[in-house]
Motif scaffolding. Structure first.
Motif, mmCIF file in Angstrom:
data_model
loop_
_atom_site.group_PDB
_atom_site.id
_atom_site.type_symbol
_atom_site.label_atom_id
_atom_site.label_comp_id
_atom_site.label_asym_id
_atom_site.label_seq_id
_atom_site.Cartn_x
_atom_site.Cartn_y
_atom_site.Cartn_z
ATOM 1 N N ILE A 34 0.863 -1.185 0.000
ATOM 2 C CA ILE A 34 0.000 0.000 0.000
ATOM 3 C C ILE A 34 0.899 1.234 0.000
ATOM 4 O O ILE A 34 1.540 1.529 1.009
ATOM 5 N N GLY A 136 -6.248 -4.757 -2.198
ATOM 6 C CA GLY A 136 -5.972 -4.095 -0.921
ATOM 7 C C GLY A 136 -6.079 -2.578 -1.002
ATOM 8 O O GLY A 136 -6.651 -1.939 -0.112
ATOM 9 N N ASN A 137 -5.550 -1.982 -2.072
ATOM 10 C CA ASN A 137 -5.629 -0.526 -2.227
ATOM 11 C C ASN A 137 -7.056 -0.065 -2.473
ATOM 12 O O ASN A 137 -7.457 1.000 -2.013
ATOM 13 N N PHE A 140 -8.758 -0.268 0.890
ATOM 14 C CA PHE A 140 -8.252 0.813 1.739
ATOM 15 C C PHE A 140 -8.845 2.158 1.329
ATOM 16 O O PHE A 140 -9.295 2.933 2.183
ATOM 17 N N SER A 141 -8.868 2.454 0.037
ATOM 18 C CA SER A 141 -9.439 3.719 -0.442
ATOM 19 C C SER A 141 -10.930 3.802 -0.134
ATOM 20 O O SER A 141 -11.441 4.863 0.242
#
Length: 160
Positions: A34, A136-137, A140-141
């Protein structure tokens, strides 16, 4: 909405890079990277009313090159390309939902990871890492955007 100063933006990007250095070794065990500093820069490029210029994005990228020890100009070039894409579609993003914007930021963060690994870590280049980084990004965003929607009092007090 008030404009953020350049020094505040640089400080937050450097702080995000320091967090990235400490947290990413734990995520690398599950093949997720990340890039907090890049996502922080992308957020400020998206949030800025006038948009970042190419020269300011290149200088911020050079600063990140000096901090990270990567090839000089690599982050500058990637930050310029990201700024161009964000500034080109800034008004189109207003039509999108939070999920669609989160997917976009997940894709550009994964592209950043792919380009940096292509030039810096060609021996450790893995498609599994890119796929899990994309997922994952994006998550997360999405969590950051949802937290901003459902907890507006916290963000308004701190001026974020």
């Amino acid at each position: 909405m008030r404009e953020d100063s350049t020094l505040k933006i640089l400080f937050l990007i450097v702080l995000a890079y320091n967090i990235e250095v400490f947290i990413n070794p734990f995520f690398m065990n599950v093949y997720i990277i990340i890039p907090f500093s890049f996502l922080t820069y992308s957020y400020f490029a998206y949030k800025d009313k006038n948009g970042f210029t190419a020269s300011s994005s290149f200088l911020i990228g050079l600063l990140m090159d000096l901090l990270s020890g990567s090839y000089i100009g690599l982050n500058g070039l990637i930050y310029c390309m990201t700024t161009y894409v964000i500034n080109s579609y800034k008004y189109v993003f207003r039509l999108f939902s939070y999920l669609q914007i989160s997917i976009f930021f997940g894709i550009i963060a994964s592209t950043y990871v792919a380009l940096t690994h292509l030039f810096v870590n060609i021996n450790n280049f893995s498609y599994l890492t890119l796929l899990l980084t994309l997922i994952g990004n994006t998550i997360f965003s999405f969590l950051i955007s949802i937290a901003r929607v459902y907890k507006p009092i916290i963000f308004k007090r701190r001026g974020l």
